[in-house]
Design a protein around this motif. Structure first.
Motif, mmCIF file in Angstrom:
data_model
loop_
_atom_site.group_PDB
_atom_site.id
_atom_site.type_symbol
_atom_site.label_atom_id
_atom_site.label_comp_id
_atom_site.label_asym_id
_atom_site.label_seq_id
_atom_site.Cartn_x
_atom_site.Cartn_y
_atom_site.Cartn_z
ATOM 1 N N PRO A 117 9.125 18.768 -0.062
ATOM 2 C CA PRO A 117 7.693 18.832 -0.371
ATOM 3 C C PRO A 117 6.969 17.531 -0.007
ATOM 4 N N VAL A 118 5.830 17.666 0.644
ATOM 5 C CA VAL A 118 4.989 16.518 0.988
ATOM 6 C C VAL A 118 3.598 16.794 0.439
ATOM 7 N N SER A 119 3.206 16.055 -0.599
ATOM 8 C CA SER A 119 1.913 16.270 -1.227
ATOM 9 C C SER A 119 0.777 15.887 -0.278
ATOM 10 N N ALA A 120 -0.427 16.295 -0.628
ATOM 11 C CA ALA A 120 -1.593 15.967 0.202
ATOM 12 C C ALA A 120 -1.781 14.453 0.285
ATOM 13 N N ASP A 121 -1.581 13.760 -0.849
ATOM 14 C CA ASP A 121 -1.753 12.305 -0.852
ATOM 15 C C ASP A 121 -0.679 11.624 -0.009
ATOM 16 N N ALA A 122 0.562 12.104 -0.111
ATOM 17 C CA ALA A 122 1.639 11.523 0.690
ATOM 18 C C ALA A 122 1.403 11.790 2.173
ATOM 19 N N ARG A 123 0.891 12.987 2.490
ATOM 20 C CA ARG A 123 0.617 13.307 3.894
ATOM 21 C C ARG A 123 -0.470 12.385 4.458
ATOM 22 N N LYS A 124 -1.460 12.064 3.643
ATOM 23 C CA LYS A 124 -2.500 11.117 4.075
ATOM 24 C C LYS A 124 -1.883 9.749 4.354
ATOM 25 N N ASP A 125 -0.956 9.332 3.487
ATOM 26 C CA ASP A 125 -0.277 8.051 3.703
ATOM 27 C C ASP A 125 0.502 8.069 5.015
ATOM 28 N N GLY A 130 0.800 -1.218 0.000
ATOM 29 C CA GLY A 130 0.000 0.000 0.000
ATOM 30 C C GLY A 130 0.830 1.264 0.000
ATOM 31 N N PHE A 131 0.139 2.392 0.225
ATOM 32 C CA PHE A 131 0.764 3.704 0.389
ATOM 33 C C PHE A 131 1.596 4.094 -0.830
ATOM 34 N N SER A 132 0.949 4.041 -1.983
ATOM 35 C CA SER A 132 1.655 4.282 -3.248
ATOM 36 C C SER A 132 2.166 5.713 -3.370
ATOM 37 N N ALA A 133 1.441 6.679 -2.823
ATOM 38 C CA ALA A 133 1.894 8.076 -2.921
ATOM 39 C C ALA A 133 3.207 8.259 -2.169
ATOM 40 N N LEU A 134 3.280 7.699 -0.970
ATOM 41 C CA LEU A 134 4.501 7.809 -0.173
ATOM 42 C C LEU A 134 5.646 7.055 -0.830
ATOM 43 N N ARG A 135 5.368 5.835 -1.275
ATOM 44 C CA ARG A 135 6.411 4.997 -1.861
ATOM 45 C C ARG A 135 6.927 5.577 -3.179
ATOM 46 N N GLY A 136 6.006 6.112 -3.986
ATOM 47 C CA GLY A 136 6.397 6.625 -5.293
ATOM 48 C C GLY A 136 7.109 7.966 -5.243
#
Length: 249
Positions: free
Chosen positions: A128-136, A107-113
């Motif tokens: 930079p930490v995107s909104a999707d990565a922050r959710k992860d 899981g957590f593709s935004a963080l991993r990618g």
């Protein structure tokens, strides 16, 4: 007298860059399961892996049947060494551990990618930490906190010792939080204490020493994973000192 060859051979990328290979390496090292490590470069993976992915575990007793995928490898090792607590002994905690491991594994593709593995690198500044990565990030911290809370309650009910790892005994995660200084503001106290336990454990510190040794060999470098923000003046790239300690405070 000739020394018998280990039963296992682990084939993967150099582990300072590979979260998947490092997971298997950590299990083998922590539980003192003898193995031969074989590190390959990205262009050479297809020559050693039928799927084109690593890690791969070769087992002498299986002959020509390689085992791919880090989670499958760890399941195989747990099955092959029932005397070792690779999974929790308690059925409830074992089910929870498998659920969490599967989520962390795929899981957590935004963080991993976004945040590539590089376990000795240190980025500071305006990462930079995107909104999707922050959710992860927030979801992972929530999972860790709930896992520790449930584990403490369950082991107390069973009257069993809690060694402080995620599910009591050793379960680990070589995470990207340290490398990219990701926000820990939503982490529970239990999650932070576990992170300190993991990073400061002597076995895992020994693994970190291996990462530094790898970095001294220019043949191991994967330039794509070093200084990924090069050219951005507001982000600094360096390495953690070898004597770094994680503090839960």
């Amino acid at each position: 007298m000739a020394t018998e060859e280990p039963e296992y051979q682990l084939i993967g990328l150099h582990t300072r860059y590979s979260s998947w290979t490092s997971r298997v390496e950590a299990v083998l090292e922590y539980f003192q399961i003898p193995y031969n490590p074989v590190f390959v470069k990205i262009p050479d993976i297809k020559a050693v892996s039928p799927t084109g992915f690593v890690p791969v575990l070769e087992c002498r007793s299986l002959g020509s049947t390689p085992i791919g995928d880090s989670l499958a490898i760890c399941e195989f090792l747990a099955e092959s060494h029932p005397e070792l607590p690779l999974w929790p002994r308690d059925r409830q905690l074992r089910a929870l551990a498998r659920s969490v491991a599967s989520q962390m594994h795929s899981g957590f593709s935004a963080l991993r990618g976004t945040f590539h593995a590089n376990f000795i690198a240190r980025y500071t500044g305006n990462v930079p930490v995107s909104a999707d990565a922050r959710k992860d990030v927030q979801r992972i911290l929530s999972i860790w906190g709930e896992a520790r809370k449930t584990t403490k309650e369950r082991l107390l009910a069973l009257g069993e010792a809690d060694e402080g790892f995620l599910f009591g005994g050793v379960q680990y995660c070589r995470c990207r939080f340290r490398t990219y200084d990701l926000p820990l503001d939503t982490a529970s106290e239990d999650a932070l204490i576990w992170m300190a336990q993991m990073w400061n454990d002597p076995v895992f510190r020994g693994l970190a020493d291996k990462y530094y040794e790898q970095s001294e060999d220019p043949e191991t470098v994967i330039a794509h994973y070093d200084d990924i923000y090069r050219g951005q003046q507001d982000i600094q790239y360096g390495q953690f000192p070898r004597d770094w300690n994680f503090s839960a405070v």
